[in-house]
Scaffold this motif. Structure first.
Motif, mmCIF file in Angstrom:
data_model
loop_
_atom_site.group_PDB
_atom_site.id
_atom_site.type_symbol
_atom_site.label_atom_id
_atom_site.label_comp_id
_atom_site.label_asym_id
_atom_site.label_seq_id
_atom_site.Cartn_x
_atom_site.Cartn_y
_atom_site.Cartn_z
ATOM 1 N N LEU A 153 0.913 -1.306 -0.098
ATOM 2 C CA LEU A 153 0.106 -0.111 0.059
ATOM 3 C C LEU A 153 0.923 1.404 -0.024
ATOM 4 O O LEU A 153 1.816 1.316 0.748
ATOM 5 N N SER A 154 0.455 2.219 -0.732
ATOM 6 C CA SER A 154 1.316 3.532 -0.877
ATOM 7 C C SER A 154 0.588 4.515 -1.221
ATOM 8 O O SER A 154 -0.576 4.493 -2.057
ATOM 9 N N GLN A 155 0.748 5.857 -0.646
ATOM 10 C CA GLN A 155 -0.020 6.837 -0.881
ATOM 11 C C GLN A 155 0.152 7.453 -2.144
ATOM 12 O O GLN A 155 1.258 7.688 -2.447
ATOM 13 N N VAL A 156 -0.948 7.881 -2.817
ATOM 14 C CA VAL A 156 -0.719 8.411 -4.234
ATOM 15 C C VAL A 156 -0.916 10.008 -3.904
ATOM 16 O O VAL A 156 -0.491 10.960 -4.568
ATOM 17 N N ALA A 157 -2.312 10.184 -3.367
ATOM 18 C CA ALA A 157 -2.639 11.656 -3.639
ATOM 19 C C ALA A 157 -3.544 11.884 -2.255
ATOM 20 O O ALA A 157 -4.027 10.990 -1.509
ATOM 21 N N MET A 158 -3.316 13.004 -1.746
ATOM 22 C CA MET A 158 -4.207 13.512 -0.408
ATOM 23 C C MET A 158 -4.778 14.862 -0.856
ATOM 24 O O MET A 158 -4.352 15.902 -0.594
ATOM 25 N N GLY A 159 -5.896 14.595 -1.532
ATOM 26 C CA GLY A 159 -6.524 15.913 -1.864
ATOM 27 C C GLY A 159 -7.759 16.572 -1.069
ATOM 28 O O GLY A 159 -7.943 16.014 0.176
ATOM 29 N N TRP A 160 -8.083 17.671 -1.496
ATOM 30 C CA TRP A 160 -9.184 18.268 -0.520
ATOM 31 C C TRP A 160 -10.293 17.345 -0.232
ATOM 32 O O TRP A 160 -10.530 16.978 1.149
ATOM 33 N N ASP A 161 -10.804 16.681 -1.470
ATOM 34 C CA ASP A 161 -12.067 15.524 -1.059
ATOM 35 C C ASP A 161 -11.665 14.218 -0.594
ATOM 36 O O ASP A 161 -12.543 13.436 -0.105
ATOM 37 N N ASN A 162 -10.574 13.473 -1.398
ATOM 38 C CA ASN A 162 -10.359 12.283 -1.416
ATOM 39 C C ASN A 162 -8.890 11.829 -1.016
ATOM 40 O O ASN A 162 -7.954 12.718 -1.609
ATOM 41 N N ALA A 163 -8.593 10.771 -0.453
ATOM 42 C CA ALA A 163 -7.076 10.353 -0.401
ATOM 43 C C ALA A 163 -7.263 9.097 -1.266
ATOM 44 O O ALA A 163 -8.385 8.241 -1.294
ATOM 45 N N ILE A 164 -6.067 8.965 -1.978
ATOM 46 C CA ILE A 164 -6.007 7.880 -2.964
ATOM 47 C C ILE A 164 -4.494 7.136 -2.535
ATOM 48 O O ILE A 164 -3.639 7.772 -2.578
ATOM 49 N N GLY A 190 -1.231 -2.739 -4.240
ATOM 50 C CA GLY A 190 -0.543 -3.786 -5.064
ATOM 51 C C GLY A 190 -0.057 -2.886 -6.507
ATOM 52 O O GLY A 190 -0.302 -1.915 -6.628
ATOM 53 N N ALA A 191 -0.270 -3.832 -7.231
ATOM 54 C CA ALA A 191 -0.064 -3.284 -8.857
ATOM 55 C C ALA A 191 -1.088 -2.919 -9.734
ATOM 56 O O ALA A 191 -0.908 -1.922 -10.416
ATOM 57 N N ASP A 192 -2.222 -3.371 -9.256
ATOM 58 C CA ASP A 192 -3.396 -3.140 -9.950
ATOM 59 C C ASP A 192 -4.580 -2.666 -9.674
ATOM 60 O O ASP A 192 -5.604 -2.282 -10.374
ATOM 61 N N LEU A 193 -4.550 -2.001 -8.303
ATOM 62 C CA LEU A 193 -5.679 -1.432 -7.598
ATOM 63 C C LEU A 193 -5.434 -0.140 -7.124
ATOM 64 O O LEU A 193 -4.241 0.130 -6.890
ATOM 65 N N ALA A 194 -6.406 0.717 -6.880
ATOM 66 C CA ALA A 194 -6.331 1.922 -6.216
ATOM 67 C C ALA A 194 -7.421 2.043 -5.017
ATOM 68 O O ALA A 194 -8.574 1.390 -5.385
ATOM 69 N N VAL A 195 -7.228 2.525 -4.128
ATOM 70 C CA VAL A 195 -8.204 2.764 -2.996
ATOM 71 C C VAL A 195 -8.687 4.168 -3.021
ATOM 72 O O VAL A 195 -7.686 4.947 -2.731
ATOM 73 N N ARG A 196 -9.834 4.580 -2.969
ATOM 74 C CA ARG A 196 -10.141 5.949 -2.785
ATOM 75 C C ARG A 196 -11.132 6.085 -1.420
ATOM 76 O O ARG A 196 -12.258 5.569 -1.469
ATOM 77 N N LEU A 197 -10.672 7.078 -0.582
ATOM 78 C CA LEU A 197 -11.457 7.070 0.647
ATOM 79 C C LEU A 197 -11.843 8.866 0.646
ATOM 80 O O LEU A 197 -10.876 9.579 0.670
ATOM 81 N N PRO A 198 -13.108 9.056 0.723
ATOM 82 C CA PRO A 198 -13.353 10.738 1.134
ATOM 83 C C PRO A 198 -12.782 11.053 2.324
ATOM 84 O O PRO A 198 -12.886 10.242 3.438
ATOM 85 N N ARG A 199 -12.435 12.107 2.506
ATOM 86 C CA ARG A 199 -12.045 12.806 3.420
ATOM 87 C C ARG A 199 -13.097 13.968 4.273
ATOM 88 O O ARG A 199 -12.833 14.349 5.399
ATOM 89 N N ARG A 200 -13.707 14.152 3.320
ATOM 90 C CA ARG A 200 -14.842 15.025 3.939
ATOM 91 C C ARG A 200 -16.216 14.678 3.629
ATOM 92 O O ARG A 200 -16.733 14.110 2.533
ATOM 93 N N ARG A 201 -17.292 15.055 4.303
ATOM 94 C CA ARG A 201 -18.710 14.639 4.395
ATOM 95 C C ARG A 201 -19.438 14.879 2.897
ATOM 96 O O ARG A 201 -19.997 13.878 2.560
ATOM 97 N N VAL A 202 -19.051 15.849 2.431
ATOM 98 C CA VAL A 202 -19.570 16.352 0.861
ATOM 99 C C VAL A 202 -19.077 15.539 -0.156
ATOM 100 O O VAL A 202 -19.662 15.194 -0.920
#
Length: 288
Positions: free
Chosen positions: A27-38, A42-54
């Motif tokens: 697992l490695s962090q790719v982005a920490m945006g206003w709305d989402n963390a990505i 592994g090699a083939d998947l991404a995890v996207r999690l909202p950081r804000r309720r909206v």
């Protein structure tokens, strides 16, 4: 803008192990945006999690509608392969999607983008079909351009949007609104949401969080957000004539490009990459 919840690798790992343990991997962090963390999984998947309720509602939107739309789209989009649900300590839905490879267009030179101008036109033509009544609503995309007048006044007031564009905005905001049926609209067609492959062709279209129905001119703003004048001509020619391709729609599209470019320019906290997108867009809008 502060997040409503902190997201880190430990939290992401725990959620994966709780809900999708068969997908556990590096697992490695790719982005920490206003709305989402990505995070890359592994090699083939991404995890996207909202950081804000909206942003949580935008995740639901992608989870529900993207699988239905993707089958008719000619370019890969991040259809969730697994759905995450709220869990102790994390109150929002989240998604696991394919890891779509490519170069972010916003980080690439403008002139070579002509290589995918006709391809992006084909993608939008495939997307812009009548949407069902249940399509998600969006108060800032696909709507009459006049609804953005107050926001535009605030952007001009920052001094970061050239005052010389005010007259053009007043002209474009007066163009008659879309009279056709509500069409599916991506809503955020800037070059940060496009990927290209090694051959310079369009490899993926990302971030359907603003997905809605309404005026296709919102998406045709890509003609100015993404391209220079020669590529813009290719893009327009590839879309051709017909409903949603009339001159009024193209003028509204130019207005939407001005609106989005101004929003990026007025944001004092934006990244250098998005500031460059704003500068490019406002220059191209001025050219016509």
């Amino acid at each position: 803008m502060e997040a409503d919840i902190a997201v880190d690798a430990a939290l992401v790992r725990r959620l994966i192990l709780e809900q999708h343990p068969d997908l556990d991997g590096p697992l490695s962090q790719v982005a920490m945006g206003w709305d989402n963390a990505i995070y890359r999984l592994g090699a083939d998947l991404a995890v996207r999690l909202p950081r804000r309720r909206v942003a949580a509602e935008l995740v639901y939107r992608e989870q529900h509608w993207l699988p239905r739309l993707a089958v008719a789209l000619p370019v890969p989009v991040p259809v969730p392969v697994r759905v995450g649900v709220p869990s102790g300590g994390f109150p929002f839905p989240w998604s696991i999607t394919p890891w779509l490879t490519g170069t972010v267009v916003a980080a690439s030179p403008v002139a070579p983008r002509a290589a995918f101008a006709a391809q992006l036109a084909g993608f939008l033509a495939a997307l812009h079909v009548p949407a069902p009544a249940a399509a998600p609503a969006n108060p800032v995309r696909g709507v009459p351009l006049s609804t953005r007048a107050e926001a535009m006044a605030e952007r001009f007031a920052t001094g970061r949007v050239p005052a010389g564009l005010r007259g053009l905005w007043d002209e474009l905001v007066a163009v008659p609104f879309w009279a056709g049926p509500p069409l599916w609209v991506h809503g955020d067609p800037h070059p940060g949401n496009l990927l290209t492959g090694p051959d310079g062709r369009l490899a993926a279209v990302l971030d359907f969080g603003d997905l809605t129905s309404g005026d296709p001119a919102t998406d045709l703003a890509a003609a100015w957000l993404v391209f220079d004048a020669p590529a813009r001509a290719v893009f327009r020619a590839a879309l051709g004539c017909g409903p949603g391709r009339d001159e009024a729609t193209w003028q509204r599209a130019r207005g939407w490009a001005l609106n989005i470019g101004a929003a990026l320019a007025a944001d004092a906290t934006g990244t250098p990459e998005m500031a460059a997108v704003a500068e490019h867009t406002l220059r191209e809008v001025r050219l016509g």
